[in-house]
Write a protein that holds these residues in place. Sequence first.
Motif, PDB file in Angstrom:
ATOM      1  N   UNK A  34      38.813  40.942  26.767  1.00  0.00           N
ATOM      2  CA  UNK A  34      38.389  41.523  28.050  1.00  0.00           C
ATOM      3  C   UNK A  34      38.427  40.468  29.153  1.00  0.00           C
ATOM      4  N   UNK A  35      37.939  39.291  28.848  1.00  0.00           N
ATOM      5  CA  UNK A  35      37.958  38.212  29.847  1.00  0.00           C
ATOM      6  C   UNK A  35      39.391  37.861  30.222  1.00  0.00           C
ATOM      7  N   UNK A  36      40.254  37.768  29.210  1.00  0.00           N
ATOM      8  CA  UNK A  36      41.659  37.434  29.477  1.00  0.00           C
ATOM      9  C   UNK A  36      42.330  38.533  30.292  1.00  0.00           C
ATOM     10  N   UNK A  37      41.988  39.785  30.006  1.00  0.00           N
ATOM     11  CA  UNK A  37      42.555  40.918  30.735  1.00  0.00           C
ATOM     12  C   UNK A  37      42.127  40.873  32.209  1.00  0.00           C
ATOM     13  N   UNK A  38      40.851  40.594  32.447  1.00  0.00           N
ATOM     14  CA  UNK A  38      40.377  40.490  33.837  1.00  0.00           C
ATOM     15  C   UNK A  38      41.065  39.333  34.549  1.00  0.00           C
ATOM     16  N   UNK A  39      41.268  38.261  33.829  1.00  0.00           N
ATOM     17  CA  UNK A  39      41.922  37.107  34.447  1.00  0.00           C
ATOM     18  C   UNK A  39      43.388  37.435  34.759  1.00  0.00           C
ATOM     19  N   UNK A  40      44.039  38.182  33.875  1.00  0.00           N
ATOM     20  CA  UNK A  40      45.426  38.602  34.142  1.00  0.00           C
ATOM     21  C   UNK A  40      45.491  39.515  35.365  1.00  0.00           C
ATOM     22  N   UNK A  41      44.477  40.368  35.524  1.00  0.00           N
ATOM     23  CA  UNK A  41      44.453  41.240  36.703  1.00  0.00           C
ATOM     24  C   UNK A  41      44.277  40.405  37.972  1.00  0.00           C
ATOM     25  N   UNK A  42      43.500  39.330  37.877  1.00  0.00           N
ATOM     26  CA  UNK A  42      43.337  38.431  39.027  1.00  0.00           C
ATOM     27  C   UNK A  42      44.676  37.760  39.361  1.00  0.00           C
ATOM     28  N   UNK A  97      50.573  40.315  43.969  1.00  0.00           N
ATOM     29  CA  UNK A  97      50.690  41.473  44.875  1.00  0.00           C
ATOM     30  C   UNK A  97      50.266  41.065  46.291  1.00  0.00           C
ATOM     31  N   UNK A  98      49.186  40.255  46.376  1.00  0.00           N
ATOM     32  CA  UNK A  98      48.714  39.805  47.701  1.00  0.00           C
ATOM     33  C   UNK A  98      49.801  39.007  48.410  1.00  0.00           C
ATOM     34  N   UNK A  99      50.476  38.124  47.648  1.00  0.00           N
ATOM     35  CA  UNK A  99      51.521  37.288  48.266  1.00  0.00           C
ATOM     36  C   UNK A  99      52.639  38.165  48.813  1.00  0.00           C
ATOM     37  N   UNK A 100      53.013  39.193  48.028  1.00  0.00           N
ATOM     38  CA  UNK A 100      54.096  40.076  48.471  1.00  0.00           C
ATOM     39  C   UNK A 100      53.639  40.945  49.645  1.00  0.00           C
ATOM     40  N   UNK A 101      52.379  41.362  49.612  1.00  0.00           N
ATOM     41  CA  UNK A 101      51.839  42.180  50.707  1.00  0.00           C
ATOM     42  C   UNK A 101      51.879  41.397  52.018  1.00  0.00           C
ATOM     43  N   UNK A 102      51.511  40.137  51.935  1.00  0.00           N
ATOM     44  CA  UNK A 102      51.504  39.288  53.134  1.00  0.00           C
ATOM     45  C   UNK A 102      52.904  39.127  53.733  1.00  0.00           C
ATOM     46  N   UNK A 103      53.921  39.246  52.871  1.00  0.00           N
ATOM     47  CA  UNK A 103      55.296  39.059  53.348  1.00  0.00           C
ATOM     48  C   UNK A 103      55.968  40.388  53.681  1.00  0.00           C
ATOM     49  N   UNK A 150      54.029  46.585  43.002  1.00  0.00           N
ATOM     50  CA  UNK A 150      52.686  46.342  42.450  1.00  0.00           C
ATOM     51  C   UNK A 150      52.556  46.944  41.054  1.00  0.00           C
ATOM     52  N   UNK A 151      53.105  48.141  40.886  1.00  0.00           N
ATOM     53  CA  UNK A 151      53.046  48.799  39.577  1.00  0.00           C
ATOM     54  C   UNK A 151      53.799  47.972  38.532  1.00  0.00           C
ATOM     55  N   UNK A 152      54.958  47.493  38.924  1.00  0.00           N
ATOM     56  CA  UNK A 152      55.797  46.706  38.023  1.00  0.00           C
ATOM     57  C   UNK A 152      55.094  45.399  37.621  1.00  0.00           C
ATOM     58  N   UNK A 153      54.443  44.752  38.574  1.00  0.00           N
ATOM     59  CA  UNK A 153      53.735  43.499  38.277  1.00  0.00           C
ATOM     60  C   UNK A 153      52.647  43.749  37.227  1.00  0.00           C
ATOM     61  N   UNK A 154      51.886  44.821  37.417  1.00  0.00           N
ATOM     62  CA  UNK A 154      50.757  45.075  36.499  1.00  0.00           C
ATOM     63  C   UNK A 154      51.275  45.389  35.095  1.00  0.00           C
ATOM     64  N   UNK A 155      52.336  46.181  35.018  1.00  0.00           N
ATOM     65  CA  UNK A 155      52.879  46.501  33.687  1.00  0.00           C
ATOM     66  C   UNK A 155      53.442  45.244  33.029  1.00  0.00           C
ATOM     67  N   UNK A 167      42.188  47.801  24.173  1.00  0.00           N
ATOM     68  CA  UNK A 167      41.728  48.276  25.491  1.00  0.00           C
ATOM     69  C   UNK A 167      42.766  49.172  26.135  1.00  0.00           C
ATOM     70  N   UNK A 168      42.273  49.993  27.074  1.00  0.00           N
ATOM     71  CA  UNK A 168      43.116  50.892  27.870  1.00  0.00           C
ATOM     72  C   UNK A 168      42.913  50.517  29.335  1.00  0.00           C
ATOM     73  N   UNK A 169      44.010  50.354  30.062  1.00  0.00           N
ATOM     74  CA  UNK A 169      43.930  50.005  31.489  1.00  0.00           C
ATOM     75  C   UNK A 169      44.425  51.186  32.322  1.00  0.00           C
TER      76      UNK A 169
END
Length: 330
Positions: free
Chosen positions: A25-33, A39-45, A72-77, A109-111
């Motif tokens: 769970x901790x690793x999953x949250x860190x991966x989401x971060x 995604x933030x970097x791409x959004x800014x550009x 964003x969807x592709x990054x998360x998958x 886990x399920x995301x």
Amino acid sequence: MTNNQIITIERFLLETQPDYARGDLTALLYDLALGAKIIAAQTRRAGLLDILGFADNVNVQGEEQRKLDVFADDVIVRLNDHTGRLCAMVSEEREDWIPIPAKYTKGSYVLVYDPLDGSSNIDTNISIGTIFGIYHAVDEQQRGRLEDCLQPGRDLVAAGYILYGTSTMLVYSAGQGVHGFTLDPAWGEFLLSHEGMRIPETPTYFSFNHAAASHWSEEMKQYIDWLQHLDEPVLTQRYIGSMVADFHRNLIYGGVFGYPSDPRKPDGKIRLLYEAAPLAFIAEQAGGYGSDGSQSLLDMQPTHIHQRVPVFIGNRYLVEKAEAFMSASS
Ligand code: AFP
């Protein structure tokens, strides 16, 4: 708050998660971060790259898909399909739930997630967000099935959102309060900025799209009238049209966000599984409440991964007042 200490999200997760959750769970949250940073970097550009405008396809909601949603969807998958932590995913952008490819180890886990909520705001440079929820598989022995994805919000293990605003913030709860981290763009680190977030007892805002007012039920109109005529405190109206941003503002200042049903949208617009339930989980953890107008959003059993639901979310007494008004119509 943080007592001037600099605490990264990685250290916070490692030090505050209970022992049972310090692995996947901790690793999953860190991966989401990490996904949030990408995604933030791409959004800014977005204004610089050829990323604005529509992708060629239309998503399952019949909405035009912006290229940044697809990104964003592709990054998360791609960050999560091979880590051995998940057995299934659900994305707003994909018609079916996402199995973990057979070549990878499956996890327990399920995301569920909306990769880019409020995406119709992208080309006007207005805040958008990612919403996520994490469940345990119903049966860890199985490889991941639809029923692992269709769980009520009450069973969420963790939930959160990332707000791509004037700064990028990640807010999450794993059932032990709500904690917010702000991305330092120079260091590329999420730093603890809002520990133990609580919705203020005295609210400031109500947030509804009044363009729909002529379609609202009498009970809904009465509720808005009640909000508009509160004396103590006097509320003011704010509506961005980007639920993560509206929710976040009301979490900080107190208030209620709503997207009710009307005859054109009998189930409202917001999706239960990956939008309403995760934000209701955060709201409850911060002392607030989320309802469909008659029951807690967390108690609703989803029957379809893309199910829509009317939403009232924010300070508990404001949401319970909505329930009281809405119950008059049933
Ligand atoms: P988009 O992702 O299509 O912009 O929709 C965002 C959203 O689902 C939610 O974030 C907003 O609160 C809501 O729609 C706004 O919808 P209205 O424009 O109908 O008020």
